[in-house]
Design an enzyme around this catalytic site. Structure first.
Site, PDB file in Angstrom:
ATOM      1  N   GLN A  78       7.684 -16.993 -42.450  1.00 41.92           N
ATOM      2  CA  GLN A  78       7.379 -18.391 -42.749  1.00 41.92           C
ATOM      3  C   GLN A  78       8.356 -19.049 -43.719  1.00 41.92           C
ATOM      4  O   GLN A  78       8.455 -20.270 -43.758  1.00 41.92           O
ATOM      5  CB  GLN A  78       5.963 -18.489 -43.337  1.00 41.92           C
ATOM      6  CG  GLN A  78       4.873 -18.013 -42.387  1.00 41.92           C
ATOM      7  CD  GLN A  78       3.506 -17.989 -43.034  1.00 41.92           C
ATOM      8  OE1 GLN A  78       3.377 -17.992 -44.257  1.00 41.92           O
ATOM      9  NE2 GLN A  78       2.457 -17.967 -42.222  1.00 41.92           N
ATOM     10  N   ASP A 119      -4.493 -16.100 -38.707  1.00 42.80           N
ATOM     11  CA  ASP A 119      -3.973 -15.190 -39.720  1.00 42.80           C
ATOM     12  C   ASP A 119      -2.788 -15.794 -40.463  1.00 42.80           C
ATOM     13  O   ASP A 119      -2.622 -15.576 -41.668  1.00 42.80           O
ATOM     14  CB  ASP A 119      -3.546 -13.874 -39.066  1.00 42.80           C
ATOM     15  CG  ASP A 119      -4.735 -13.009 -38.667  1.00 42.80           C
ATOM     16  OD1 ASP A 119      -5.874 -13.322 -39.083  1.00 42.80           O
ATOM     17  OD2 ASP A 119      -4.526 -12.018 -37.940  1.00 42.80           O
ATOM     18  N   GLY A 120      -1.949 -16.552 -39.757  1.00 47.41           N
ATOM     19  CA  GLY A 120      -0.791 -17.160 -40.401  1.00 47.41           C
ATOM     20  C   GLY A 120      -1.174 -18.113 -41.515  1.00 47.41           C
ATOM     21  O   GLY A 120      -0.491 -18.192 -42.544  1.00 47.41           O
ATOM     22  N   TYR A 149       4.891  -7.740 -37.302  1.00 47.60           N
ATOM     23  CA  TYR A 149       6.229  -7.543 -36.753  1.00 47.60           C
ATOM     24  C   TYR A 149       6.601  -6.060 -36.731  1.00 47.60           C
ATOM     25  O   TYR A 149       7.250  -5.560 -35.801  1.00 47.60           O
ATOM     26  CB  TYR A 149       7.228  -8.343 -37.586  1.00 47.60           C
ATOM     27  CG  TYR A 149       8.606  -8.512 -36.992  1.00 47.60           C
ATOM     28  CD1 TYR A 149       8.889  -8.189 -35.668  1.00 47.60           C
ATOM     29  CD2 TYR A 149       9.641  -9.041 -37.763  1.00 47.60           C
ATOM     30  CE1 TYR A 149      10.159  -8.358 -35.134  1.00 47.60           C
ATOM     31  CE2 TYR A 149      10.904  -9.222 -37.249  1.00 47.60           C
ATOM     32  CZ  TYR A 149      11.167  -8.870 -35.936  1.00 47.60           C
ATOM     33  OH  TYR A 149      12.425  -9.050 -35.426  1.00 47.60           O
ATOM     34  N   THR A 191       0.610  -3.997 -38.778  1.00 52.01           N
ATOM     35  CA  THR A 191       0.188  -4.397 -37.430  1.00 52.01           C
ATOM     36  C   THR A 191       0.799  -5.729 -37.007  1.00 52.01           C
ATOM     37  O   THR A 191       0.381  -6.301 -35.996  1.00 52.01           O
ATOM     38  CB  THR A 191      -1.347  -4.482 -37.350  1.00 52.01           C
ATOM     39  OG1 THR A 191      -1.842  -5.282 -38.436  1.00 52.01           O
ATOM     40  CG2 THR A 191      -1.974  -3.110 -37.407  1.00 52.01           C
ATOM     41  N   ASN A 200       2.694  -9.892 -45.748  1.00 57.78           N
ATOM     42  CA  ASN A 200       2.896  -8.982 -44.619  1.00 57.78           C
ATOM     43  C   ASN A 200       4.200  -8.200 -44.717  1.00 57.78           C
ATOM     44  O   ASN A 200       4.207  -6.984 -44.692  1.00 57.78           O
ATOM     45  CB  ASN A 200       2.895  -9.755 -43.299  1.00 57.78           C
ATOM     46  CG  ASN A 200       1.569  -9.703 -42.583  1.00 57.78           C
ATOM     47  OD1 ASN A 200       0.622  -9.090 -43.051  1.00 57.78           O
ATOM     48  ND2 ASN A 200       1.494 -10.354 -41.441  1.00 57.78           N
ATOM     49  N   ASP A 213      20.317  -4.983 -35.938  1.00 57.72           N
ATOM     50  CA  ASP A 213      19.833  -6.368 -36.000  1.00 57.72           C
ATOM     51  C   ASP A 213      19.151  -6.697 -37.316  1.00 57.72           C
ATOM     52  O   ASP A 213      19.022  -7.876 -37.670  1.00 57.72           O
ATOM     53  CB  ASP A 213      18.851  -6.628 -34.857  1.00 57.72           C
ATOM     54  CG  ASP A 213      19.565  -6.846 -33.526  1.00 57.72           C
ATOM     55  OD1 ASP A 213      20.812  -6.804 -33.507  1.00 57.72           O
ATOM     56  OD2 ASP A 213      18.875  -7.059 -32.507  1.00 57.72           O
TER      57      ASP A 213
END
Length: 287
Positions: A245, A71-72, A191, A189, A140, A178
């Protein structure tokens, strides 16, 4: 459907995976059996000892783009090729496969179906963010994250929208903790899910805001209409991470986020069912 010399296929491979040579040759052969011309981007080609073409030229000249990896790999391709707005086919040589739904044992059969017009295209919402006059895109999510472990971020979030032909501006919240995830429905679906955010059907038009380890227990995920434009201001240095990324730094300026004008176009099997994918990948319905 274009068949013959008019059909150009651009392929990108998962980085640091020279073992993908045989799989690439298999995919290339499958497309060439329909007289299509196959391009491989330069970085992928160098990795497997072949000669490729410049990524920008490949995107411009190709009718569709193909990612071979996980997927990445597909997410990176969607972001990098955004301005060319080409349909993307994902061949799953990874583990998860939320997006890359063509399995290794289906390659030849699905390519045959593709040339017979037996496929569908899902249009997935993308995000556009402006930081210091520069424009970036995310498939994403966009994550505002603290730069050092010992610090916390202080993010003021405002929103603009058009209501009854009038521009309205709202102060939404101030997030102290954070960080903050701003996700597309497709990215819900990823992070977002790990951080306790909701699963949202991928073709929904919405923005998902999920705080990361907030300093207040009353801070909860928020879903907004897709016509909202977000303005994010920080009093401290913040990392703006695109799809996990690419990193941009925010300091002394504001980030402006809205839905990108064009969606990503993903080529899928006609029979693909999103809820089947959820049950398979998330083990829903398991006893």
């Amino acid at each position: 459907m274009l068949i013959g010399d008019n059909m150009n296929i651009g392929i990108v491979l998962r980085p640091s995976s020279p073992d993908l040579l045989d799989l690439f040759l298999r995919v290339k052969t499958a497309f060439e059996s329909y007289e299509a011309k196959v391009y491989l981007d330069t970085n992928s080609a160098k990795m497997i000892g072949l000669i490729g073409v410049d990524f920008e030229r490949m995107c411009k000249d190709s009718d569709i783009l193909v990612s071979i990896g996980g997927d990445g790999t597909l997410i990176s391709l969607a972001r990098r090729s955004y301005k060319y707005n080409k349909p993307i086919m994902g061949i799953n040589a990874g583990n998860l496969g939320f997006l890359t739904d063509v399995k290794l044992n289906e390659i030849e059969s699905f390519i045959e179906k593709y040339f017979n017009g037996e496929y569908r295209i899902d249009r997935r919402m993308m995000l556009k963010v402006e930081v210091d006059g520069h424009k970036y895109y995310a498939f994403n999510d966009i994550v505002f994250n603290k730069e050092t472990i010992s610090s916390m971020v202080d993010l003021r979030v405002e929103a603009e929208c058009i209501h009854d032909n009038e521009k309205e501006k709202y102060w939404l919240n101030t997030y102290y903790g954070d960080g903050l995830i701003i996700s597309t429905p497709t990215g819900s679906t990823a992070y977002n899910l790990s951080a306790g955010g909701p699963v949202v059907y991928p073709l929904t038009k919405s923005l998902i805001l999920t705080p990361l380890c907030p300093h207040s227990l009353t801070q909860r995920p928020l879903i907004l209409p897709s016509d909202f434009k977000l303005i994010i201001d920080s009093k401290a240095r913040v990392e703006v991470i695109l799809d996990g990324q690419e990193i941009v730094h925010l300091y002394g300026s504001k980030a402006k986020i809205k839905i990108a004008s064009k969606p990503a176009k993903l080529i899928h099997r006609v029979e693909r069912n999103y809820f089947d994918v959820l049950r398979e990948k998330l083990n829903w319905g398991e006893k």
